[in-house]
Write a protein that holds these residues in place. Structure first.
Motif, PDB file in Angstrom:
ATOM      1  N   ASN A 172       0.838  -1.196   0.000  1.00 51.32           N
ATOM      2  CA  ASN A 172       0.000   0.000   0.000  1.00 51.32           C
ATOM      3  C   ASN A 172       0.868   1.239   0.000  1.00 51.32           C
ATOM      4  O   ASN A 172       2.008   1.214   0.478  1.00 51.32           O
ATOM      5  CB  ASN A 172      -0.905   0.031   1.231  1.00 51.32           C
ATOM      6  CG  ASN A 172      -2.072  -0.930   1.123  1.00 51.32           C
ATOM      7  OD1 ASN A 172      -2.945  -0.788   0.263  1.00 51.32           O
ATOM      8  ND2 ASN A 172      -2.106  -1.928   2.002  1.00 51.32           N
ATOM      9  N   VAL A 173       0.324   2.338  -0.532  1.00 51.60           N
ATOM     10  CA  VAL A 173       1.039   3.608  -0.476  1.00 51.60           C
ATOM     11  C   VAL A 173       1.213   4.026   0.980  1.00 51.60           C
ATOM     12  O   VAL A 173       2.301   4.422   1.411  1.00 51.60           O
ATOM     13  CB  VAL A 173       0.276   4.695  -1.250  1.00 51.60           C
ATOM     14  CG1 VAL A 173       1.004   6.039  -1.112  1.00 51.60           C
ATOM     15  CG2 VAL A 173       0.136   4.316  -2.722  1.00 51.60           C
ATOM     16  N   PHE A 174       0.130   3.937   1.757  1.00 54.87           N
ATOM     17  CA  PHE A 174       0.167   4.287   3.172  1.00 54.87           C
ATOM     18  C   PHE A 174       0.162   3.010   4.006  1.00 54.87           C
ATOM     19  O   PHE A 174      -0.704   2.156   3.823  1.00 54.87           O
ATOM     20  CB  PHE A 174      -1.040   5.149   3.548  1.00 54.87           C
ATOM     21  CG  PHE A 174      -1.158   6.415   2.751  1.00 54.87           C
ATOM     22  CD1 PHE A 174      -0.059   7.227   2.535  1.00 54.87           C
ATOM     23  CD2 PHE A 174      -2.376   6.807   2.210  1.00 54.87           C
ATOM     24  CE1 PHE A 174      -0.152   8.394   1.798  1.00 54.87           C
ATOM     25  CE2 PHE A 174      -2.488   7.969   1.473  1.00 54.87           C
ATOM     26  CZ  PHE A 174      -1.379   8.768   1.260  1.00 54.87           C
ATOM     27  N   PRO A 175       1.093   2.855   4.925  1.00 49.03           N
ATOM     28  CA  PRO A 175       1.163   1.630   5.727  1.00 49.03           C
ATOM     29  C   PRO A 175       0.151   1.584   6.865  1.00 49.03           C
ATOM     30  O   PRO A 175      -0.045   0.550   7.478  1.00 49.03           O
ATOM     31  CB  PRO A 175       2.592   1.651   6.274  1.00 49.03           C
ATOM     32  CG  PRO A 175       2.914   3.110   6.372  1.00 49.03           C
ATOM     33  CD  PRO A 175       2.221   3.754   5.199  1.00 49.03           C
ATOM     34  N   GLU A 176      -0.474   2.730   7.153  1.00 54.53           N
ATOM     35  CA  GLU A 176      -1.462   2.812   8.229  1.00 54.53           C
ATOM     36  C   GLU A 176      -2.857   3.046   7.674  1.00 54.53           C
ATOM     37  O   GLU A 176      -3.025   3.515   6.547  1.00 54.53           O
ATOM     38  CB  GLU A 176      -1.128   3.972   9.172  1.00 54.53           C
ATOM     39  CG  GLU A 176       0.219   3.916   9.836  1.00 54.53           C
ATOM     40  CD  GLU A 176       0.477   5.165  10.654  1.00 54.53           C
ATOM     41  OE1 GLU A 176      -0.453   5.606  11.356  1.00 54.53           O
ATOM     42  OE2 GLU A 176       1.596   5.698  10.580  1.00 54.53           O
ATOM     43  N   PHE A 216      -0.152  14.933  -2.396  1.00 46.10           N
ATOM     44  CA  PHE A 216       0.469  14.445  -1.168  1.00 46.10           C
ATOM     45  C   PHE A 216       1.080  15.587  -0.359  1.00 46.10           C
ATOM     46  O   PHE A 216       1.688  16.503  -0.922  1.00 46.10           O
ATOM     47  CB  PHE A 216       1.560  13.420  -1.491  1.00 46.10           C
ATOM     48  CG  PHE A 216       1.037  12.162  -2.130  1.00 46.10           C
ATOM     49  CD1 PHE A 216       0.564  11.114  -1.351  1.00 46.10           C
ATOM     50  CD2 PHE A 216       1.012  12.030  -3.511  1.00 46.10           C
ATOM     51  CE1 PHE A 216       0.080   9.957  -1.932  1.00 46.10           C
ATOM     52  CE2 PHE A 216       0.523  10.879  -4.108  1.00 46.10           C
ATOM     53  CZ  PHE A 216       0.057   9.834  -3.318  1.00 46.10           C
ATOM     54  N   THR A 217       0.917  15.500   0.938  1.00 46.06           N
ATOM     55  CA  THR A 217       1.615  16.435   1.824  1.00 46.06           C
ATOM     56  C   THR A 217       3.085  16.010   1.915  1.00 46.06           C
ATOM     57  O   THR A 217       3.476  14.978   1.350  1.00 46.06           O
ATOM     58  CB  THR A 217       0.998  16.413   3.232  1.00 46.06           C
ATOM     59  OG1 THR A 217       1.184  15.097   3.797  1.00 46.06           O
ATOM     60  CG2 THR A 217      -0.493  16.734   3.180  1.00 46.06           C
ATOM     61  N   ALA A 241       0.602   8.344  -7.014  1.00 48.10           N
ATOM     62  CA  ALA A 241       1.922   8.153  -6.411  1.00 48.10           C
ATOM     63  C   ALA A 241       2.940   7.623  -7.404  1.00 48.10           C
ATOM     64  O   ALA A 241       4.132   7.922  -7.291  1.00 48.10           O
ATOM     65  CB  ALA A 241       1.810   7.193  -5.227  1.00 48.10           C
ATOM     66  N   LEU A 242       2.466   6.859  -8.404  1.00 48.81           N
ATOM     67  CA  LEU A 242       3.393   6.129  -9.262  1.00 48.81           C
ATOM     68  C   LEU A 242       3.442   6.595 -10.711  1.00 48.81           C
ATOM     69  O   LEU A 242       4.355   6.214 -11.443  1.00 48.81           O
ATOM     70  CB  LEU A 242       3.040   4.638  -9.238  1.00 48.81           C
ATOM     71  CG  LEU A 242       3.153   3.943  -7.874  1.00 48.81           C
ATOM     72  CD1 LEU A 242       2.596   2.532  -7.956  1.00 48.81           C
ATOM     73  CD2 LEU A 242       4.596   3.922  -7.395  1.00 48.81           C
ATOM     74  N   THR A 243       2.463   7.403 -11.150  1.00 47.81           N
ATOM     75  CA  THR A 243       2.409   7.765 -12.570  1.00 47.81           C
ATOM     76  C   THR A 243       2.296   9.265 -12.784  1.00 47.81           C
ATOM     77  O   THR A 243       2.215  10.051 -11.840  1.00 47.81           O
ATOM     78  CB  THR A 243       1.209   7.078 -13.265  1.00 47.81           C
ATOM     79  OG1 THR A 243      -0.009   7.759 -12.914  1.00 47.81           O
ATOM     80  CG2 THR A 243       1.098   5.615 -12.860  1.00 47.81           C
ATOM     81  N   PRO A 265       5.180   4.557 -17.867  1.00 48.78           N
ATOM     82  CA  PRO A 265       6.376   4.468 -17.017  1.00 48.78           C
ATOM     83  C   PRO A 265       6.091   4.988 -15.610  1.00 48.78           C
ATOM     84  O   PRO A 265       5.312   5.931 -15.438  1.00 48.78           O
ATOM     85  CB  PRO A 265       7.391   5.367 -17.741  1.00 48.78           C
ATOM     86  CG  PRO A 265       6.858   5.547 -19.119  1.00 48.78           C
ATOM     87  CD  PRO A 265       5.383   5.475 -19.000  1.00 48.78           C
ATOM     88  N   CYS A 266       6.722   4.406 -14.633  1.00 49.81           N
ATOM     89  CA  CYS A 266       6.646   4.915 -13.266  1.00 49.81           C
ATOM     90  C   CYS A 266       7.443   6.215 -13.207  1.00 49.81           C
ATOM     91  O   CYS A 266       8.554   6.285 -13.724  1.00 49.81           O
ATOM     92  CB  CYS A 266       7.218   3.884 -12.289  1.00 49.81           C
ATOM     93  SG  CYS A 266       7.258   4.445 -10.572  1.00 49.81           S
ATOM     94  N   THR A 267       6.881   7.252 -12.603  1.00 53.96           N
ATOM     95  CA  THR A 267       7.556   8.551 -12.593  1.00 53.96           C
ATOM     96  C   THR A 267       8.906   8.503 -11.867  1.00 53.96           C
ATOM     97  O   THR A 267       9.840   9.206 -12.248  1.00 53.96           O
ATOM     98  CB  THR A 267       6.657   9.610 -11.919  1.00 53.96           C
ATOM     99  OG1 THR A 267       6.175   9.099 -10.675  1.00 53.96           O
ATOM    100  CG2 THR A 267       5.481   9.958 -12.807  1.00 53.96           C
ATOM    101  N   SER A 268       8.999   7.692 -10.832  1.00 55.30           N
ATOM    102  CA  SER A 268      10.250   7.611 -10.065  1.00 55.30           C
ATOM    103  C   SER A 268      11.182   6.512 -10.562  1.00 55.30           C
ATOM    104  O   SER A 268      12.362   6.490 -10.215  1.00 55.30           O
ATOM    105  CB  SER A 268       9.951   7.377  -8.580  1.00 55.30           C
ATOM    106  OG  SER A 268       9.184   8.437  -8.050  1.00 55.30           O
ATOM    107  N   MET A 269      10.635   5.590 -11.367  1.00 56.66           N
ATOM    108  CA  MET A 269      11.430   4.499 -11.947  1.00 56.66           C
ATOM    109  C   MET A 269      11.003   4.347 -13.403  1.00 56.66           C
ATOM    110  O   MET A 269      10.205   3.467 -13.738  1.00 56.66           O
ATOM    111  CB  MET A 269      11.190   3.193 -11.180  1.00 56.66           C
ATOM    112  CG  MET A 269      11.528   3.236  -9.704  1.00 56.66           C
ATOM    113  SD  MET A 269      11.191   1.640  -8.889  1.00 56.66           S
ATOM    114  CE  MET A 269       9.393   1.597  -8.944  1.00 56.66           C
TER     115      MET A 269
END
Length: 259
Positions: free
Chosen positions: A65-69, A103-104, A136-138, A154-158
């Motif tokens: 998950n993007v957020f673990p909580e 995202f903050t 978060a990813l695109t 493509p993933c923005t960070s990869m």
């Protein structure tokens, strides 16, 4: 008396790091935190059903998950999401995301943590399920998931890693038709998982055709009698755009513009 602060309850990722498919959701629910495994609640049951229909084996996938909580959502502008912290016996809300501003700073740090975990996997395709994961990813930061679902980007960070956008399984509760869209997308993910290479780009695609181009293209496909894929876009419950094409050629026909 000393009042202690409660530690946040998180849910770790699950699955093999050498899986060919990585499925990324938004945040765990309470039952997923208690079982320490993503997608085991209602959304997980819906996802399992769609995976079976798509021929995807759950045990062969990686989940995170993007957020673990668990997040708390408020019905206001941007539909903000918060973590709830108990500090000194009192609740504190830590904002991590809203659909208007993204995202903050805290949320961006969690996205960076997710990217680091994904870098430790060998998945050929990352399935981003829902708005938060897609954002978060695109590159799709201002586009609804229903508009970009099914796209492999493509993933923005990869940039060397493929991401497939998909509607979150929990959303199929309010729109059952999205279940079939998601089954189709999971079938596509299964196909894309066979290789890390990106699918070929369709270059012969006419986006703003003239009237003559429309007539010539339709006459051509009728004459050739080849299988075509079609797509309809609606605006105010009326057809606004009609797309048709195969794996080499395509055309987008606008209905709202006059020729």
């Amino acid at each position: 008396m000393i009042v202690k602060s409660a530690a946040p309850k998180t849910c770790p990722p699950s699955g093999r790091l050498d899986s060919k498919i990585a499925c990324i959701g938004e945040a765990p629910a309470s039952n997923e935190i208690s079982q320490q495994e993503p997608f085991v609640g209602d959304a997980g049951n819906r996802l399992n059903d769609m995976m079976v229909n798509a021929g995807v084996v759950r045990s062969g996938c990686y989940f995170d998950n993007v957020f673990p909580e668990q997040v708390v959502k408020r019905t206001s502008t941007g539909n903000p999401m918060f973590f709830v912290r108990i500090v000194g016996g009192k609740k504190q809300y830590v904002k991590v995301y809203d659909s208007k501003y993204g995202f903050t700073t805290y949320g961006k740090n969690l996205v960076a943590d997710l990217i680091e975990r994904l870098q430790g996997t060998t998945a050929n395709i990352i399935v981003a399920m829902g708005e938060v994961a897609v954002r978060a990813l695109t590159k799709y930061v201002d586009v609804g998931v229903t508009k970009c679902r099914g796209s492999v980007v493509p993933c923005t960070s990869m940039p060397h890693r493929k991401v497939l956008c998909m509607i979150h399984p929990s959303a199929t509760r309010k729109n059952h038709l999205w279940r079939y869209h998601s089954i189709f997308d999971l079938r596509k993910a299964k196909k894309e998982s066979q290789t890390p290479d990106f699918p070929p780009v369709l270059h012969n695609f006419i986006k703003e055709p003239t009237y003559d181009q429309v007539i010539q293209y339709l006459a051509k496909i009728i004459r050739e009698k080849k299988t075509q894929a079609v797509d309809l876009e609606l605006f105010n419950d009326e057809i606004s755009v009609f797309g048709i094409g195969d794996n080499k050629h395509g055309i987008v026909i606008p209905f709202l513009n006059r020729y």
